[in-house]
Scaffold this active site. Structure first.
Site, PDB file in Angstrom:
ATOM      1  N   THR A 158       3.238  -0.063  -3.175  1.00  0.00           N
ATOM      2  CA  THR A 158       4.560  -0.595  -2.818  1.00  0.00           C
ATOM      3  C   THR A 158       5.182   0.253  -1.709  1.00  0.00           C
ATOM      4  O   THR A 158       5.080   1.487  -1.756  1.00  0.00           O
ATOM      5  CB  THR A 158       5.477  -0.570  -4.063  1.00  0.00           C
ATOM      6  OG1 THR A 158       4.861  -1.331  -5.089  1.00  0.00           O
ATOM      7  CG2 THR A 158       6.856  -1.132  -3.756  1.00  0.00           C
ATOM      8  N   GLU A 363       3.154   0.055 -13.150  1.00  0.00           N
ATOM      9  CA  GLU A 363       3.691   1.257 -13.841  1.00  0.00           C
ATOM     10  C   GLU A 363       3.217   1.275 -15.298  1.00  0.00           C
ATOM     11  O   GLU A 363       3.962   1.661 -16.207  1.00  0.00           O
ATOM     12  CB  GLU A 363       5.210   1.335 -13.707  1.00  0.00           C
ATOM     13  CG  GLU A 363       5.603   1.409 -12.232  1.00  0.00           C
ATOM     14  CD  GLU A 363       6.854   2.190 -11.938  1.00  0.00           C
ATOM     15  OE1 GLU A 363       7.295   2.968 -12.807  1.00  0.00           O
ATOM     16  OE2 GLU A 363       7.362   2.028 -10.817  1.00  0.00           O
TER      17      GLU A 363
HETATM   18  C1  LIG Z   1       2.693  -5.774  -6.675  1.00  0.00           C
HETATM   19  C2  LIG Z   1       2.116  -4.477  -7.179  1.00  0.00           C
HETATM   20  C3  LIG Z   1       2.690  -3.277  -6.778  1.00  0.00           C
HETATM   21  C4  LIG Z   1       2.134  -2.067  -7.210  1.00  0.00           C
HETATM   22  N1  LIG Z   1       2.669  -0.876  -6.749  1.00  0.00           N
HETATM   23  C5  LIG Z   1       1.991   0.284  -6.980  1.00  0.00           C
HETATM   24  C6  LIG Z   1       2.406   1.509  -6.364  1.00  0.00           C
HETATM   25  O1  LIG Z   1       3.415   1.568  -5.640  1.00  0.00           O
HETATM   26  N2  LIG Z   1       1.660   2.635  -6.563  1.00  0.00           N
HETATM   27  C7  LIG Z   1       0.538   2.622  -7.344  1.00  0.00           C
HETATM   28  O2  LIG Z   1      -0.089   3.674  -7.462  1.00  0.00           O
HETATM   29  N3  LIG Z   1       0.141   1.486  -7.977  1.00  0.00           N
HETATM   30  C8  LIG Z   1       0.824   0.325  -7.804  1.00  0.00           C
HETATM   31  N4  LIG Z   1       0.408  -0.845  -8.398  1.00  0.00           N
HETATM   32  C9  LIG Z   1      -0.793  -0.820  -9.217  1.00  0.00           C
HETATM   33  C10 LIG Z   1      -0.528  -1.042 -10.709  1.00  0.00           C
HETATM   34  O3  LIG Z   1       0.108   0.080 -11.256  1.00  0.00           O
HETATM   35  C11 LIG Z   1      -1.873  -1.387 -11.352  1.00  0.00           C
HETATM   36  O4  LIG Z   1      -2.193  -2.702 -10.940  1.00  0.00           O
HETATM   37  C12 LIG Z   1      -1.810  -1.273 -12.860  1.00  0.00           C
HETATM   38  O5  LIG Z   1      -1.741   0.068 -13.260  1.00  0.00           O
HETATM   39  C13 LIG Z   1      -3.028  -1.920 -13.563  1.00  0.00           C
HETATM   40  O6  LIG Z   1      -4.231  -1.484 -12.979  1.00  0.00           O
HETATM   41  P1  LIG Z   1      -5.333  -2.557 -12.549  1.00  0.00           P
HETATM   42  O7  LIG Z   1      -4.641  -3.593 -11.739  1.00  0.00           O
HETATM   43  O8  LIG Z   1      -6.459  -1.830 -11.927  1.00  0.00           O
HETATM   44  O9  LIG Z   1      -5.783  -3.244 -13.905  1.00  0.00           O
HETATM   45  P2  LIG Z   1      -6.872  -2.663 -14.948  1.00  0.00           P
HETATM   46  O10 LIG Z   1      -6.584  -1.249 -15.264  1.00  0.00           O
HETATM   47  O11 LIG Z   1      -8.223  -3.011 -14.450  1.00  0.00           O
HETATM   48  O12 LIG Z   1      -6.544  -3.548 -16.247  1.00  0.00           O
HETATM   49  C14 LIG Z   1      -7.034  -4.885 -16.411  1.00  0.00           C
HETATM   50  C15 LIG Z   1      -6.660  -5.320 -17.836  1.00  0.00           C
HETATM   51  O13 LIG Z   1      -7.317  -4.475 -18.792  1.00  0.00           O
HETATM   52  C16 LIG Z   1      -6.354  -3.920 -19.682  1.00  0.00           C
HETATM   53  N5  LIG Z   1      -6.743  -2.570 -20.047  1.00  0.00           N
HETATM   54  C17 LIG Z   1      -7.172  -1.555 -19.264  1.00  0.00           C
HETATM   55  N6  LIG Z   1      -7.426  -0.473 -19.982  1.00  0.00           N
HETATM   56  C18 LIG Z   1      -7.140  -0.768 -21.277  1.00  0.00           C
HETATM   57  C19 LIG Z   1      -7.164  -0.059 -22.501  1.00  0.00           C
HETATM   58  N7  LIG Z   1      -7.526   1.235 -22.564  1.00  0.00           N
HETATM   59  N8  LIG Z   1      -6.822  -0.697 -23.633  1.00  0.00           N
HETATM   60  C20 LIG Z   1      -6.409  -2.006 -23.594  1.00  0.00           C
HETATM   61  N9  LIG Z   1      -6.338  -2.736 -22.461  1.00  0.00           N
HETATM   62  C21 LIG Z   1      -6.697  -2.112 -21.322  1.00  0.00           C
HETATM   63  C22 LIG Z   1      -5.046  -3.913 -18.877  1.00  0.00           C
HETATM   64  O14 LIG Z   1      -3.915  -3.874 -19.751  1.00  0.00           O
HETATM   65  C23 LIG Z   1      -5.169  -5.231 -18.125  1.00  0.00           C
HETATM   66  O15 LIG Z   1      -4.768  -6.284 -18.973  1.00  0.00           O
HETATM   67  C24 LIG Z   1       1.003  -2.061  -8.050  1.00  0.00           C
HETATM   68  C25 LIG Z   1       0.448  -3.297  -8.471  1.00  0.00           C
HETATM   69  C26 LIG Z   1       0.975  -4.481  -8.039  1.00  0.00           C
HETATM   70  C27 LIG Z   1       0.330  -5.766  -8.485  1.00  0.00           C
END
Ligand SMILES: Cc1cc2nc3c(=O)[nH]c(=O)nc-3n(C[C@H](O)[C@H](O)[C@H](O)COP(=O)(O)OP(=O)(O)OC[C@H]3O[C@@H](n4cnc5c(N)ncnc54)[C@H](O)[C@@H]3O)c2cc1C
Length: 383
Positions: A158, A363
């Protein structure tokens, strides 16, 4: 327990409400359609003091307590989540982290610029291969004399293309997992750092979300924020407070959904009377209203705990979990009240649902919040 706002808090809330009416509301639909908030909003947010809330005045901040910060975040979220996110990240995740962990030199170099809106910050934690499992990030910073040389990639950042400074998390040690991670303040114009806008988001379309690529990015050792190897703790402490800010933004979305749905239900007539007179429409409205109040009270509790110097991380996860899921429910219920018109972007509720949807993802996803809450309840970590 007194839940009334003080005169100062009510004045800050009103300032934010007026700011949104003047600087945000007239542009919301255009910014959403163009996928681009006007960047001049950053300086305006700085001028009115919203980028310096809770930051000490000696570093250019505007002081204030965390409830005031929630009130402003709620009003901004009620107006436009893309604008709210600018503040939640540049102030909430970056400036407040510099204030908490920075050296005197780092605070003097960055805080007056960040709080005035002259500069904007982004938070570089997530990578293509590590989202929820952020402690296993792969970006590496290797010591080379008085410098570090950084290689890696970040995604979903972001403010990414707008930022002047990146709060970057990179692996510096050989220790596995989160113990080898350090935090750095990296000027965004450092050679080797390239940024690309991510288009096609479901919501938060006006926000500058970016991928960052770091190729042999050379930064001085003085760019290290806090002790080497403490980066993951720094990131988690930033996110704990950040979750309160996301929750407050969700309260804003839910309140906007309530306001729009109540107004529309009073105007739209079917079966010879306003739809507000149909009991099942009243059920939708009352479900939204209860969600709004419950989310707000959970969020205010976090602010109260922080301002009294108490442990707040679990309460922040509870507030973020509930408020984000509630914002999605409220926006969805509001669309139901609007019927087919809720599906058209001339009306505000469709955007509210699109903007709300990411709140259960970033987050820390809702699943991750449940694991944090579960760990606090049982003493057993499921990570
Ligand atoms: C519009 C937007 C803005 C963002 N801004 C920022 C930012 O400014 N800085 C930054 O660093 N990040 C940012 N993010 C990233 C965001 O924090 C991540 O997308 C989020 O942490 C989830 O990670 P992932 O997308 O890789 O999903 P994954 O970690 O791959 O998760 C996929 C699914 O698996 C589930 N899952 C994963 N691990 C487990 C577990 N141990 N137990 C149960 N379920 C689990 C999750 O809940 C989810 O449903 C942003 C994302 C978006 C979409």
């Amino acid at each position: 327990m007194d839940l009334a706002l003080s005169e100062e808090q009510e004045a800050v809330r009103k300032l934010a409400e007026d700011f949104v009416a003047r600087e945000v509301a007239p542009h919301v639909v255009d910014w959403d359609r163009a996928e681009d908030v006007d960047r001049s909003i950053v300086r305006k947010l700085g001028d009115v003091g919203f980028l310096g809330l809770t930051v000490p005045e000696e570093y250019g901040g505007s002081g204030g307590d965390h409830l005031s910060y929630c009130l402003v975040t709620e009003e901004l979220g009620r107006g436009d989540s893309s604008v709210r996110g600018i503040v939640s990240v540049s102030l909430g995740l970056v400036a407040k982290t510099v204030a908490a962990w920075g050296s005197e030199e780092q605070k003097r170099a960055w805080l007056p610029r960040l709080t005035s809106g002259e500069a904007i910050g982004c938070f570089g934690l997530t990578e293509p291969g590590t989202g929820s499992d952020a402690g296993n990030l792969a970006t590496r910073a290797v010591r080379d004399g008085g410098d570090y040389v950084v290689n890696g990639a970040k995604t979903f950042i972001t403010n990414g293309t707008w930022a002047d400074v990146v709060l970057l998390f990179a692996r510096t040690g050989e220790a596995p997992g989160h113990r080898g991670v350090s935090a750095f303040l990296v000027p965004a114009d450092t050679p080797g750092l390239t940024r690309r806008t991510i288009h096609g988001k479901l919501g938060l379309r006006g926000q500058a979300t970016a991928e960052l690529v770091l190729e042999d990015v050379r930064i001085p050792a003085s760019a290290l924020l806090g002790p080497a190897g403490k980066g993951f703790s720094i990131a988690m402490s930033a996110l704990a407070k950040g979750r309160m800010s996301v929750a407050a933004g969700c309260v804003g979305i839910a309140q906007a959904a309530l306001d729009a749905a109540v107004r529309y239900a009073g105007e739209r007539e079917q079966f010879g009377k306003a739809i507000a007179g149909h009991q099942l429409v009243q059920e939708l409205l009352s479900d939204i209203a209860v969600d709004v109040d419950a989310a707000r009270l959970l969020t205010w509790r976090v602010a109260d705990l922080i301002d009294r110097g108490r442990e707040f991380a679990t309460a922040a996860s509870q507030a973020k979990l509930f408020a984000s899921e509630a914002a999605v429910r409220c926006a969805n219920n509001a669309i139901q009240v609007f019927g087919g018109y809720g599906y058209i972007d001339e009306y505000p509720v469709g955007k509210l649902l699109r903007d709300a949807r990411v709140m259960t993802l970033y987050e820390g996803t809702s699943q991750i919040q449940k694991l944090i809450i579960g760990r606090a309840l049982t003493g057993v970590s499921a990570f």
